[in-house]
Design a protein around this motif. Structure first.
Motif, mmCIF file in Angstrom:
data_model
loop_
_atom_site.group_PDB
_atom_site.id
_atom_site.type_symbol
_atom_site.label_atom_id
_atom_site.label_comp_id
_atom_site.label_asym_id
_atom_site.label_seq_id
_atom_site.Cartn_x
_atom_site.Cartn_y
_atom_site.Cartn_z
ATOM 1 N N ALA A 274 0.916 -1.188 0.014
ATOM 2 C CA ALA A 274 -0.108 0.045 -0.025
ATOM 3 C C ALA A 274 0.921 1.287 -0.019
ATOM 4 N N GLU A 275 2.023 1.256 0.855
ATOM 5 C CA GLU A 275 2.826 2.464 0.806
ATOM 6 C C GLU A 275 3.614 2.282 -0.532
ATOM 7 N N LEU A 276 3.899 1.403 -1.090
ATOM 8 C CA LEU A 276 4.685 1.450 -2.541
ATOM 9 C C LEU A 276 3.683 2.132 -3.393
ATOM 10 N N ALA A 277 2.351 1.718 -3.481
ATOM 11 C CA ALA A 277 1.425 2.162 -4.574
ATOM 12 C C ALA A 277 1.283 3.553 -4.389
ATOM 13 N N LEU B 104 18.657 3.984 -4.251
ATOM 14 C CA LEU B 104 17.565 3.122 -4.599
ATOM 15 C C LEU B 104 16.245 3.834 -3.762
ATOM 16 N N THR B 105 15.249 4.011 -4.232
ATOM 17 C CA THR B 105 14.151 4.133 -3.269
ATOM 18 C C THR B 105 13.462 3.181 -2.893
ATOM 19 N N PRO B 106 12.608 3.019 -1.891
ATOM 20 C CA PRO B 106 12.026 1.614 -1.455
ATOM 21 C C PRO B 106 11.069 1.281 -2.706
ATOM 22 N N LEU B 107 10.386 2.148 -3.606
ATOM 23 C CA LEU B 107 9.688 1.797 -5.018
ATOM 24 C C LEU B 107 10.839 1.071 -5.880
ATOM 25 N N GLY B 108 11.715 1.713 -6.014
ATOM 26 C CA GLY B 108 12.964 1.167 -6.631
ATOM 27 C C GLY B 108 13.197 0.086 -6.450
ATOM 28 N N VAL B 109 13.765 -0.365 -5.108
ATOM 29 C CA VAL B 109 14.054 -1.785 -4.646
ATOM 30 C C VAL B 109 12.961 -2.588 -5.148
ATOM 31 N N TYR B 110 11.655 -2.305 -4.886
ATOM 32 C CA TYR B 110 10.373 -3.158 -5.475
ATOM 33 C C TYR B 110 10.650 -3.443 -6.667
ATOM 34 N N GLY B 111 10.756 -2.551 -7.595
ATOM 35 C CA GLY B 111 10.977 -2.484 -9.000
ATOM 36 C C GLY B 111 12.138 -3.367 -9.495
ATOM 37 N N LEU B 112 13.078 -3.025 -9.005
ATOM 38 C CA LEU B 112 14.248 -4.087 -9.796
ATOM 39 C C LEU B 112 14.195 -5.409 -9.153
ATOM 40 N N ARG B 113 13.655 -5.704 -7.971
ATOM 41 C CA ARG B 113 13.649 -7.066 -7.410
ATOM 42 C C ARG B 113 12.488 -7.587 -8.364
ATOM 43 N N ALA B 114 11.655 -7.000 -8.970
ATOM 44 C CA ALA B 114 10.723 -7.621 -10.053
ATOM 45 C C ALA B 114 11.389 -8.141 -11.214
ATOM 46 N N ARG B 115 12.020 -7.105 -11.586
ATOM 47 C CA ARG B 115 12.654 -7.411 -12.890
ATOM 48 C C ARG B 115 13.814 -8.361 -12.856
ATOM 49 N N LEU B 116 14.489 -8.605 -11.469
ATOM 50 C CA LEU B 116 15.367 -9.626 -11.322
ATOM 51 C C LEU B 116 14.490 -10.996 -11.492
ATOM 52 N N LEU B 117 13.681 -10.960 -10.688
ATOM 53 C CA LEU B 117 12.648 -12.296 -10.583
ATOM 54 C C LEU B 117 12.495 -12.592 -12.085
ATOM 55 N N GLU B 118 11.962 -11.577 -13.112
ATOM 56 C CA GLU B 118 11.567 -11.981 -14.341
ATOM 57 C C GLU B 118 12.828 -12.454 -15.053
ATOM 58 N N ALA B 119 13.949 -11.953 -14.745
ATOM 59 C CA ALA B 119 15.108 -12.228 -15.689
ATOM 60 C C ALA B 119 15.745 -13.834 -15.069
ATOM 61 N N GLY B 120 14.786 -14.241 -13.857
ATOM 62 C CA GLY B 120 15.488 -15.749 -13.628
ATOM 63 C C GLY B 120 16.350 -15.832 -12.532
ATOM 64 N N PHE B 121 16.349 -14.468 -11.729
ATOM 65 C CA PHE B 121 17.339 -14.558 -10.693
ATOM 66 C C PHE B 121 16.537 -14.899 -9.498
ATOM 67 N N ASP B 122 17.164 -15.439 -8.184
ATOM 68 C CA ASP B 122 16.585 -16.019 -7.119
ATOM 69 C C ASP B 122 16.957 -14.703 -6.060
ATOM 70 N N ALA B 123 15.819 -13.804 -6.001
ATOM 71 C CA ALA B 123 15.937 -12.558 -5.482
ATOM 72 C C ALA B 123 14.808 -12.764 -4.209
ATOM 73 N N PRO B 124 15.247 -13.444 -3.026
ATOM 74 C CA PRO B 124 14.232 -13.528 -2.172
ATOM 75 C C PRO B 124 13.900 -12.410 -1.316
#
Length: 475
Positions: free
Chosen positions: A16-19, A264-284
């Motif tokens: 909710a905060e990120l949105a 990186l902003t908190p939103l940026g952290v969320y966004g880059l993690r999503a991209r890393l997951l999409e690229a096949g990285f294990d980003a817990p």
């Protein structure tokens, strides 16, 4: 950065905060305003861009001014189209209508908003990897194709470089010894992509490459900031104007901010993690294991740093009754496999966060050869009465188990060396007794003590004890 090994777990802010942060970013908010403004009379060109004659109205709507106002309005429109806020009805006629995604910005769940923002982010990252548009126009050949050779620009290489930089920035941000919410100097980020591992003093050629990379990154981070990915302090324009003062990989701390600082902003952290997951990285992310079993929790946090492991465990415990959680943890800690000592250490650390309600579970395992030692430690630390003293065999078994766990968690660390030295000095007959301990890791632990102890005589005793242990185990 390899996609074969897991990245450090990240602590994400609530969706909710990120949105809310996504909705307030300059670029997405402009795109949404243009999408609501667009109507039957709105026209786009063949590429889907806002028709040139309509740009002045878009600029006025957005309250933009200055030489770049039209470019900012065009960028916002492109994001609106790419993110589904606007839909092209007829390409030939150039007509548009509101897209289905527009309603998600006001009526959707936080995750819906973030999905729209991620689409906007992809557009902006793609734009950031493109050179200056004036250079692009000059590079057009007579057939309307881009002559990349005249630009000295490889689109894929540039995209890969920016992805690598963003990956390194993410890794620096989420690592336990990284800056966290702090800023990263642009020279350090550029150097992380260009300086070979183990390189001492950078050569002039490498420094020149780092300087060039910094200038590219300066342009790119300026593009990425309006979408909310980063907070960025640009390179001081005085440095770019002074040809006698080149940005370098190493600068004085007092001046480092002049060379650009990025976070990186908190939103940026969320966004880059999503991209890393999409690229096949294990980003817990911390919290991923909260609904899993204790066995998954202990195995998963074995590769976490201390603070992340504690945060993950706290979330796991918050969903369970203390007594049931303690019993589940103890059951998962059993085993004679190579990972069992570290599981028991993590179990002990998890149980330290559980209150007195867990006491019955610990009393139930007092006679268990694998868990009795840690149970006594837990009960004694809480001043519980009537705890039976451990046998000598249990004490030595627990010591070997603890050393094996530390070895698995930290390798040959300074902390483990100090522990080894302390054991050897406090117990003169330690090695004479330790080799007899019936623990799968006894020989391995004694070998490690032989490597780590600085006293050659003591180290030799440890190696001899390891040999005896191996012989006893038939190895």
């Amino acid at each position: 950065m390899s996609d074969s090994s897991p990245l450090p777990p990240v602590r994400l802010h609530p969706e909710a905060e990120l949105a809310r942060a996504a909705l307030s970013t300059p670029l997405l908010s402009r795109a949404a305003r243009l999408a609501r403004w667009a109507g039957p009379g709105t026209r786009v060109d063949a590429g889907g861009g806002l028709a040139e004659e309509q740009l002045p109205a878009a600029v006025e709507l957005l309250g933009l001014s200055g030489d770049d106002a039209a470019a900012y309005a065009s960028e916002a429109w492109r994001v609106a189209v790419d993110a589904g806020l606007v839909e092209i009805v007829d390409e030939e006629a150039g007509t548009v209508r509101a897209g289905e995604e527009l309603e998600l910005l006001t009526g959707g769940a936080p995750r819906d908003v973030l999905t729209v923002w991620l689409a906007a982010l992809e557009t902006v990252i793609a734009d950031a990897a493109v050179p200056d548009l004036d250079d692009l126009v000059d590079a057009l050949d007579e057939g309307g194709e881009v002559d990349f050779s005249s630009l000295d620009w490889d689109p894929q290489a540039e995209a890969d470089f920016l992805d690598g930089v963003l990956g390194n920035l993410y890794l620096l941000t989420v690592s336990e010894d990284g800056p966290g919410d702090g800023t990263v100097p642009l020279p350090a980020l550029a150097a992380s992509m260009l300086l070979p591992d183990g390189m001492g003093e950078p050569t002039n050629d490498v420094l020149e490459q780092v300087s060039d990379a910094m200038m590219r990154l300066d342009d790119q981070f300026r593009v990425l900031e309006p979408v909310g990915l980063v907070d960025y302090r640009p390179v001081d324009e005085a440095l770019m104007a002074d040809t006698d003062e080149e940005p370098a990989a190493t600068v004085d701390d007092a001046d480092v901010a002049r060379y650009g600082m990025v976070r990186l902003t908190p939103l940026g952290v969320y966004g880059l993690r999503a991209r890393l997951l999409e690229a096949g990285f294990d980003a817990p992310a911390v919290g991923d294991l909260a609904d899993k079993g204790a066995d998954v929790l202990l195995d998963g946090t074995a590769r976490f740093g201390q603070s992340a492991a504690r945060a993950e465990t706290e979330q796991w415990l918050a969903r369970r009754e203390p007594l049931a959680a303690a019993r589940e943890l103890l059951a998962a800690a059993r085993g004679a496999d190579a990972g069992a000592p570290l599981r028991r250490l993590l179990c002990q650390q998890a149980l330290s966060l559980v209150g007195a309600e867990a006491e019955p579970a610990l009393r139930e395992v007092l006679d268990d050869p694998e868990l009795g030692g840690l149970a006594r430690v837990w009960l004694s630390e809480r001043g519980v009465a009537g705890v039976p003293a451990p046998s000598e065999d249990m004490v030595f078994w627990l010591t070997v188990d603890t050393l094996a766990a530390q070895l698995a968690a930290e390798g040959n660390s300074e902390e483990l060396q100090a522990l080894v030295e302390g054991l050897a000095s406090q117990h003169s007959g330690f090695f004479a007794a330790a080799w007899r301990v019936e623990h799968p890791a006894t020989a391995e632990v004694l070998d490690a003590m032989g490597r780590l102890h600085p006293d050659k005589k003591v180290a030799k005793q440890a190696r001899k004890a390891a040999f005896k242990a191996r012989s006893q185990q038939g190895g």
